[in-house]
Design an enzyme around this catalytic site. Structure first.
Site, short mmCIF file in Angstrom:
data_model
loop_
_atom_site.label_atom_id
_atom_site.label_comp_id
_atom_site.label_asym_id
_atom_site.label_seq_id
_atom_site.Cartn_x
_atom_site.Cartn_y
_atom_site.Cartn_z
N ASN A 9 1.16 -1.36 -0.08
CA ASN A 9 -0.17 -0.02 0.02
C ASN A 9 0.88 1.23 0.01
O ASN A 9 1.61 1.50 0.95
CB ASN A 9 -0.82 -0.04 1.19
CG ASN A 9 -1.84 1.32 1.34
OD1 ASN A 9 -1.72 1.82 0.54
ND2 ASN A 9 -2.36 1.41 2.49
N LYS A 11 -0.16 4.29 -0.20
CA LYS A 11 -0.62 5.34 0.48
C LYS A 11 -0.24 6.63 -0.65
O LYS A 11 -0.37 6.38 -1.71
CB LYS A 11 0.03 5.58 1.81
CG LYS A 11 -0.37 4.37 2.80
CD LYS A 11 0.10 4.52 4.32
CE LYS A 11 -0.08 3.20 5.03
NZ LYS A 11 0.11 3.23 6.52
N HIS A 97 -9.49 1.55 5.43
CA HIS A 97 -8.07 1.44 6.13
C HIS A 97 -8.30 2.40 7.37
O HIS A 97 -9.08 3.49 7.40
CB HIS A 97 -7.29 1.99 4.98
CG HIS A 97 -5.80 1.97 5.61
ND1 HIS A 97 -5.27 2.78 6.32
CD2 HIS A 97 -4.82 1.19 5.25
CE1 HIS A 97 -3.82 2.65 6.62
NE2 HIS A 97 -3.92 1.33 5.84
N GLU A 99 -6.38 4.65 8.22
CA GLU A 99 -6.41 6.10 8.04
C GLU A 99 -7.40 6.72 7.57
O GLU A 99 -7.54 8.14 7.82
CB GLU A 99 -4.88 6.31 7.13
CG GLU A 99 -3.78 6.11 7.78
CD GLU A 99 -2.59 5.46 6.92
OE1 GLU A 99 -2.74 5.31 5.88
OE2 GLU A 99 -1.47 5.00 7.50
N GLU A 169 -5.32 -5.00 10.81
CA GLU A 169 -4.35 -3.88 10.98
C GLU A 169 -4.63 -3.25 12.36
O GLU A 169 -5.25 -2.13 12.28
CB GLU A 169 -4.43 -2.85 9.81
CG GLU A 169 -3.99 -3.62 8.46
CD GLU A 169 -3.43 -2.43 7.48
OE1 GLU A 169 -2.31 -2.71 6.74
OE2 GLU A 169 -4.04 -1.27 7.36
N GLY A 175 2.48 2.18 10.94
CA GLY A 175 3.67 3.27 10.66
C GLY A 175 4.39 3.63 11.72
O GLY A 175 5.02 4.62 12.25
N SER A 215 3.57 -2.20 10.47
CA SER A 215 4.92 -2.41 10.66
C SER A 215 5.64 -3.71 10.18
O SER A 215 6.24 -4.22 10.67
CB SER A 215 5.33 -2.16 12.03
OG SER A 215 5.25 -0.69 12.13
P1 13P Z 1 3.09 0.12 7.65
O1 13P Z 1 3.62 -0.95 7.19
O2 13P Z 1 3.79 1.46 7.16
O3 13P Z 1 2.96 0.07 9.29
O4 13P Z 1 1.46 0.47 7.27
C1 13P Z 1 0.60 -0.47 7.28
C2 13P Z 1 -0.80 -0.08 6.56
O5 13P Z 1 -1.35 0.70 6.77
C3 13P Z 1 -0.88 -0.77 5.15
O6 13P Z 1 -2.20 -0.65 4.74
#
Ligand code: 13P
Length: 253
Positions: A9, A11, A97, A99, A169, A175, A215
């Site tokens: 992803n 982002k 997601h 976010e 997640e 992150g 992560s």
């Molecule tokens: P990270 O791998 O940066 O923690 O992000 C995970 C994520 O949100 C994948 O959709």
């Protein structure tokens, strides 16, 4: 046998030039050692989707979108319809997601409408669920995840299991560099499988891939993937480096 999936992803990262450089590297690596027995997907930002599709034409890598609206068309300024995504060759759509839930206020009922629409149009939703740190500390993880799964899927009465993916997640792991331990991931993901069994019966539930995200790195992916209910990973930060993402995708499955 459930499919194993590795999804990057991106982002809000990468211009077209950067996307091109990325695949020059990634495709060179995989041409030396093709990856079989697994599905690999990449979710670029909307502006790069069509271009990335052209870069991936001769490969097995799947195109994934990071979001979609539920309507097929209409007055929804700034939104993208699942029909438009399908037209350009998208196969999977990340929905719910964290976010989008936490930074943009998306709620379960809204996400559910998107899951239903995306599924009915013939794309595969990747429904993301996960608890916040506060919910975990209050002992509410399973309850939270259960309601996210149940409401998220409430519009899908009958289901082709190969057309749906769930991604666990935990918000506190995204992150942060602090991944869930394999045991923590397995605890929640085996519970999600039970929820799916309640909804669709055992046979169907056993066929739905459940990914872990938060992560994930080349160093921790191996132990996570050893868990019986971790069928793949949804990778953010580490997927931005083609070498790291290639390493993640190439672990033994
Ligand atoms: P990270 O791998 O940066 O923690 O992000 C995970 C994520 O949100 C994948 O959709």
């Amino acid at each position: 046998m459930r499919e194993k999936l590795f999804v990057g992803n991106w982002k809000m990262h990468f211009t077209l030039r950067e996307a091109k450089a990325y695949f020059e590297k990634f495709l060179t690596l995989q041409s030396k050692n093709p990856l079989s027995n697994r599905i690999i997907g990449v979710a670029p930002p909307f502006t790069a989707l069509f271009y990335v599709k052209s870069l991936l034409k001769a490969t097995y890598i799947k195109l994934v979108a990071q979001n979609a609206h539920f309507a097929e068309k209409g007055a929804f300024t700034g939104e993208i319809s699942p029909v438009m995504l399908k037209e350009i060759g998208v196969e999977y759509v990340i929905l719910g997601h964290s976010e989008r839930r936490h930074l943009l206020g998306e709620e379960d009922e809204f996400i559910s409408k998107k899951v239903t629409s995306v599924y009915n149009i013939g794309l595969k939703p990747i429904l993301c669920v996960g608890e916040t740190l506060e919910e975990r500390e209050e002992g509410e993880t399973l309850e939270r995840v259960s309601s996210q799964v149940k409401i998220g899927l409430q519009g899908l009465k009958s289901l082709q299991p190969q057309n749906l993916v769930i991604a666990y997640e935990p918000v506190w792991a995204i992150g942060t560099g602090r991944n869930a331990t394999p045991e923590q991931a397995e605890e929640v993901q085996s519970f999600i499988r039970k929820v799916l069994e309640e909804l669709y019966g055992k046979e169907t539930a056993l066929e739905i891939p459940i990914l872990y995200g938060g992560s994930v790195t080349p160093e921790n992916v191996g132990e996570l993937m050893q868990m019986p209910n971790v069928d793949g990973v949804l990778v953010g930060g580490a997927s931005l480096d083609p070498e790291k993402f290639y390493k993640i995708c190439s672990i033994e499955v």
